[in-house]
Scaffold this motif. Structure first.
Motif, PDB file in Angstrom:
ATOM      1  N   SER A  41     -10.218 -19.606   1.055  1.00 48.72           N
ATOM      2  CA  SER A  41     -10.006 -18.372   0.793  1.00 48.72           C
ATOM      3  C   SER A  41      -9.264 -17.609   2.049  1.00 48.72           C
ATOM      4  N   VAL A  42      -7.954 -17.578   1.663  1.00 50.01           N
ATOM      5  CA  VAL A  42      -7.240 -17.084   2.667  1.00 50.01           C
ATOM      6  C   VAL A  42      -6.138 -16.129   2.105  1.00 50.01           C
ATOM      7  N   ASP A  43      -6.127 -14.548   2.568  1.00 49.63           N
ATOM      8  CA  ASP A  43      -5.149 -13.606   1.891  1.00 49.63           C
ATOM      9  C   ASP A  43      -4.045 -13.510   3.038  1.00 49.63           C
ATOM     10  N   MET A  44      -2.826 -13.774   2.617  1.00 49.42           N
ATOM     11  CA  MET A  44      -1.708 -13.800   3.500  1.00 49.42           C
ATOM     12  C   MET A  44      -0.673 -12.682   3.211  1.00 49.42           C
ATOM     13  N   ASN A  45      -0.455 -11.801   4.248  1.00 48.93           N
ATOM     14  CA  ASN A  45       0.314 -10.681   4.085  1.00 48.93           C
ATOM     15  C   ASN A  45       1.626 -11.097   4.810  1.00 48.93           C
ATOM     16  N   PRO A  46       2.811 -11.511   4.094  1.00 50.83           N
ATOM     17  CA  PRO A  46       3.944 -11.800   4.884  1.00 50.83           C
ATOM     18  C   PRO A  46       4.885 -10.905   5.133  1.00 50.83           C
ATOM     19  N   ARG A  47       4.675  -9.688   4.848  1.00 51.90           N
ATOM     20  CA  ARG A  47       5.585  -8.562   5.094  1.00 51.90           C
ATOM     21  C   ARG A  47       4.911  -7.638   6.574  1.00 51.90           C
ATOM     22  N   PHE A  48       5.822  -7.172   7.279  1.00 53.18           N
ATOM     23  CA  PHE A  48       5.394  -6.164   8.368  1.00 53.18           C
ATOM     24  C   PHE A  48       5.550  -4.909   7.816  1.00 53.18           C
ATOM     25  N   GLN A  49       4.245  -4.639   7.205  1.00 55.80           N
ATOM     26  CA  GLN A  49       4.110  -3.460   6.672  1.00 55.80           C
ATOM     27  C   GLN A  49       2.711  -2.698   7.135  1.00 55.80           C
ATOM     28  N   GLN A  50       3.021  -1.784   8.183  1.00 50.92           N
ATOM     29  CA  GLN A  50       1.788  -1.457   8.890  1.00 50.92           C
ATOM     30  C   GLN A  50       1.002  -0.195   8.113  1.00 50.92           C
ATOM     31  N   PHE A  51       1.636   0.226   6.766  1.00 45.99           N
ATOM     32  CA  PHE A  51       0.826   1.483   6.397  1.00 45.99           C
ATOM     33  C   PHE A  51       0.524   0.720   4.872  1.00 45.99           C
ATOM     34  N   GLN A  52      -0.669   1.313   4.512  1.00 42.83           N
ATOM     35  CA  GLN A  52      -1.351   1.050   2.991  1.00 42.83           C
ATOM     36  C   GLN A  52      -1.107   2.587   2.485  1.00 42.83           C
ATOM     37  N   LYS A  53      -1.311   2.692   1.169  1.00 43.81           N
ATOM     38  CA  LYS A  53      -1.281   3.602   0.304  1.00 43.81           C
ATOM     39  C   LYS A  53      -2.692   3.781  -0.404  1.00 43.81           C
ATOM     40  N   ARG A  54      -3.489   4.823  -0.294  1.00 42.89           N
ATOM     41  CA  ARG A  54      -4.972   4.802  -0.606  1.00 42.89           C
ATOM     42  C   ARG A  54      -5.066   6.050  -1.586  1.00 42.89           C
ATOM     43  N   ASN A  55      -5.770   6.130  -2.575  1.00 41.56           N
ATOM     44  CA  ASN A  55      -6.138   7.183  -3.216  1.00 41.56           C
ATOM     45  C   ASN A  55      -7.242   8.187  -2.605  1.00 41.56           C
ATOM     46  N   THR A  56      -7.736   9.203  -3.196  1.00 38.97           N
ATOM     47  CA  THR A  56      -8.937  10.007  -2.497  1.00 38.97           C
ATOM     48  C   THR A  56     -10.180   9.037  -2.480  1.00 38.97           C
ATOM     49  N   ALA A  57     -10.311   8.328  -3.319  1.00 40.45           N
ATOM     50  CA  ALA A  57     -11.488   7.157  -3.446  1.00 40.45           C
ATOM     51  C   ALA A  57     -11.422   6.310  -2.289  1.00 40.45           C
ATOM     52  N   GLY A  58     -10.346   5.920  -1.840  1.00 40.23           N
ATOM     53  CA  GLY A  58     -10.292   4.662  -0.828  1.00 40.23           C
ATOM     54  C   GLY A  58      -9.302   3.858  -1.318  1.00 40.23           C
ATOM     55  N   ASP A  59      -9.228   3.524  -2.977  1.00 40.64           N
ATOM     56  CA  ASP A  59      -8.730   2.314  -3.202  1.00 40.64           C
ATOM     57  C   ASP A  59      -7.038   2.254  -3.068  1.00 40.64           C
ATOM     58  N   LEU A  60      -6.544   1.168  -2.846  1.00 39.69           N
ATOM     59  CA  LEU A  60      -5.236   0.750  -2.737  1.00 39.69           C
ATOM     60  C   LEU A  60      -4.462   1.141  -4.017  1.00 39.69           C
ATOM     61  N   VAL A  61      -3.395   2.025  -4.054  1.00 36.77           N
ATOM     62  CA  VAL A  61      -2.562   2.515  -5.166  1.00 36.77           C
ATOM     63  C   VAL A  61      -1.265   2.499  -4.928  1.00 36.77           C
ATOM     64  N   ASN A  62      -0.540   2.688  -5.919  1.00 37.09           N
ATOM     65  CA  ASN A  62       1.048   2.792  -5.600  1.00 37.09           C
ATOM     66  C   ASN A  62       1.579   4.014  -5.023  1.00 37.09           C
TER      67      ASN A  62
END
Length: 213
Positions: free
Chosen positions: A126-147
């Motif tokens: 169980s390894v989750d790899m994020n290969p991009r230098f991407q410091q920010f995530q987008k979340r909706n008001t419920a805190g879930d990741l969205v586009n």
């Protein structure tokens, strides 16, 4: 070892030379030896879930070809482990990467595989790899990741930023040669604060004994 592990923001060679009444050169060598044992963390620390994220050390504010060459890719690793009472603790580590490409480029599949091998995580389930230098995530008001929606800084990016700021402010800038050691030292106190290790001093002393054997 006690001062390195117990001081909230560590101790530098100037402070140590004054505390122990020794030369700066001797103090620096002592601290360098202590930091060198912190790279001996073994895979037994890794827990059930691993997250790896691409970050940048020595990030430049003003971008030019010369300045971009100074940036270095770093993998920050978070491991979540549960004990017999089902209580979880988070263990963190950094891995400075050697690349031919500019640090801001996405990590290739071969580079990702090499990171896992170097960390003894090649067979981890169980390894989750994020290969991009991407410091920010987008979340909706419920805190879930969205586009779309409100941006929030990635938790691992916050830890990396704090570590790099500490290295700059406490030691007035660290070169590539010793950067890994200072990242390891930062994680020593961070892991003590999360409960991943019980005592920073005892942990460092234990690693030093392993080196002797």
């Amino acid at each position: 070892m006690y001062l390195v592990g117990k001081f909230e923001h560590s101790v530098n060679a100037v402070q140590l030379s004054a505390l122990l009444d020794i030369t700066y050169k001797t103090a620096w060598r002592m601290l360098n030896k202590i930091r060198s044992v912190l790279s001996m963390e073994s895979q037994q620390i890794w827990g059930e879930y691993i997250e790896v994220k691409h970050e940048i050390f020595n990030q430049q504010a003003l971008l030019s070809d010369d300045r971009l060459q100074k940036e270095r890719s770093v993998a920050i690793i978070k491991s979540v482990k549960r004990d017999e009472n089902n209580c979880s603790s988070s263990f963190f580590a950094f891995q400075l990467l050697s690349r031919r490409k500019q640090a801001r480029e996405v990590l290739e599949h071969s580079e990702q595989a090499e990171i896992l091998i170097r960390l003894n995580l090649g067979g981890h389930s169980s390894v989750d790899m994020n290969p991009r230098f991407q410091q920010f995530q987008k979340r909706n008001t419920a805190g879930d990741l969205v586009n779309s929606g409100k941006r929030t800084c990635h938790p691992l990016s916050v830890i990396a930023s704090n570590a790099f700021s500490w290295m700059k402010d406490k030691f007035h800038g660290i070169g590539d040669k010793y950067a890994q050691q200072y990242m390891d030292e930062y994680c020593l106190r961070l892991n003590a604060s999360t409960g991943a290790i019980t005592c920073a001093f005892e942990h460092t002393a234990s690693l030093s004994l392993q080196m002797k054997h």
